[in-house]
Design an enzyme around this catalytic site. Structure first.
Site, PDB file in Angstrom:
ATOM      1  N   TYR A 125       0.825  -1.200   0.000  1.00 41.60           N
ATOM      2  CA  TYR A 125       0.000   0.000   0.000  1.00 41.60           C
ATOM      3  C   TYR A 125       0.858   1.248   0.000  1.00 41.60           C
ATOM      4  CZ  TYR A 125       0.953   0.906   4.971  1.00 41.60           C
ATOM      5  OH  TYR A 125       1.563   1.208   6.164  1.00 41.60           O
ATOM      6  N   LYS A 166       6.535  -2.006   1.856  1.00 41.58           N
ATOM      7  CA  LYS A 166       5.356  -1.430   2.518  1.00 41.58           C
ATOM      8  C   LYS A 166       4.172  -2.376   2.371  1.00 41.58           C
ATOM      9  CE  LYS A 166       3.261   3.150   3.073  1.00 41.58           C
ATOM     10  NZ  LYS A 166       3.346   3.160   4.534  1.00 41.58           N
ATOM     11  N   GLU A 202      12.115   2.463  14.148  1.00 41.16           N
ATOM     12  CA  GLU A 202      11.208   3.516  13.681  1.00 41.16           C
ATOM     13  C   GLU A 202       9.954   3.481  14.544  1.00 41.16           C
ATOM     14  OE1 GLU A 202       9.792   2.714   9.656  1.00 41.16           O
ATOM     15  OE2 GLU A 202       9.857   0.563  10.042  1.00 41.16           O
ATOM     16  N   LEU A 217      11.138   1.369   7.051  1.00 37.18           N
ATOM     17  CA  LEU A 217      10.582   1.830   5.785  1.00 37.18           C
ATOM     18  C   LEU A 217      11.286   3.138   5.433  1.00 37.18           C
ATOM     19  CD1 LEU A 217       8.257   1.331   3.677  1.00 37.18           C
ATOM     20  CD2 LEU A 217       7.073   3.171   4.865  1.00 37.18           C
TER      21      LEU A 217
END
Ligand code: PMP
Length: 286
Positions: A33, A149, A182, A207
């Site tokens: 996505y 992702k 993250e 990411l």
């Protein structure tokens, strides 16, 4: 106001927008996505989001089901039909519909494409940024390829809920070596005592955020800011002058508490605030 979605070739009212129960996105999280910010009705950094989408698709071997130009047309159409001035547009591409079997369908099936959009509350986001947020550290228990992702976000969902249950807003994943990777849906940054911006190297453990990339350009464009791409621990973050997270829907969001410890003077710092204010000079509005 009614909302609309694009589902496999059709624009439908949201209540009629449905996917098949044997869609592999539903059964295996076998899909990827993108989320793009919409500002003034325009897509922010569409080119980079589409490039990242293409990379994610390649990594999990789903063919791009249409040209990137056609995808852009759909994104814009969904934004227009939902009359989004400020908000986000969401695009998901799954491997397609097939009888449940782990192996890829053979022969291959057409990938599923879904696009939705929704408004964001500007006043609420600005208030968040003005006050800053609290985060907690949680063990990073995700798979080894979170640079892709994918829609497989269960660890991120659980991390976010753990944070909320503890009165914080978000979680920072911490790897087995004690280093921050993250946030649950954003990249993590600190500003050290000597004013250096630090964020983790974009390898397979994070990411590569589009907002992160734009902030790199911003830093290059501003005098006197230094940036280091390296890992940092929670302890280093507790002692930092500033901390913040970056993502398409929140741009630059100051972090003022980590695990209950105050960062800096407990208020959003000047570096994060300036990066947030100047962001759109460096982002691409299409
Ligand atoms: N990391 C994760 C895990 C995310 O989900 C996101 C948001 N999609 C980001 C980082 C930030 O990426 P971007 O700046 O492209 O929104």
């Amino acid at each position: 106001m009614s909302r609309y979605a694009y589902v496999n070739g059709r624009y439908l009212p949201l209540r009629d927008a449905k996917v098949h129960v044997e869609d592999r996105g539903y059964q295996f999280a076998d899909g990827v996505y993108e989320v793009c910010e919409v500002r003034g009705g325009r897509l922010i950094d569409e080119r980079r989001h589409i490039e990242r989408l293409q990379r994610s698709l390649e990594e999990i071997r789903i063919p791009l089901p249409m040209s990137t130009k056609a995808l852009g047309v759909i994104l814009r159409e969904v934004v227009a039909r939902n009359r989004i001035g400020y908000g986000i547009v969401y695009l998901q591409i799954n491997r397609g519909v097939a009888r449940r079997d782990h192996a890829f369908p053979s022969p291959a099936v057409a990938p599923s494409v879904v696009v939705t959009a929704r408004p964001l509350n500007k006043a609420r986001n600005e208030a968040l940024a003005k006050n800053g947020i609290a985060v907690i550290g949680v063990p990073d228990n995700r798979w080894g390829r979170v640079d892709i992702k994918t829609v497989g976000l269960l660890p991120n969902v659980l991390a976010r809920q753990t944070a909320i249950d503890q009165g914080a807003r978000d979680a920072w994943f911490v790897d087995a070596g004690g280093y921050v990777t993250e946030a649950s849906s954003a990249n993590a940054w600190i500003v050290t005592k000597d004013g250096t911006l630090v964020t983790r190297r974009a390898d397979h453990a994070i990411l590569r955020g589009i907002t992160r990339t734009v902030v790199f350009d911003e830093v290059k464009g501003q005098q006197g800011l230094r940036i280091e791409e390296r890992s940092f621990t929670l302890e280093e973050a507790y002692a930092a002058r500033e901390a913040f997270i970056t993502s398409a829907s929140q741009i630059v969001l100051p972090v003022v508490r980590i695990d209950g410890r105050t960062v800096g003077d407990g208020k959003p710092g000047p570096v994060a605030t300036a990066l947030r204010q100047e962001f759109y000079r460096y982002a691409e509005a299409g």
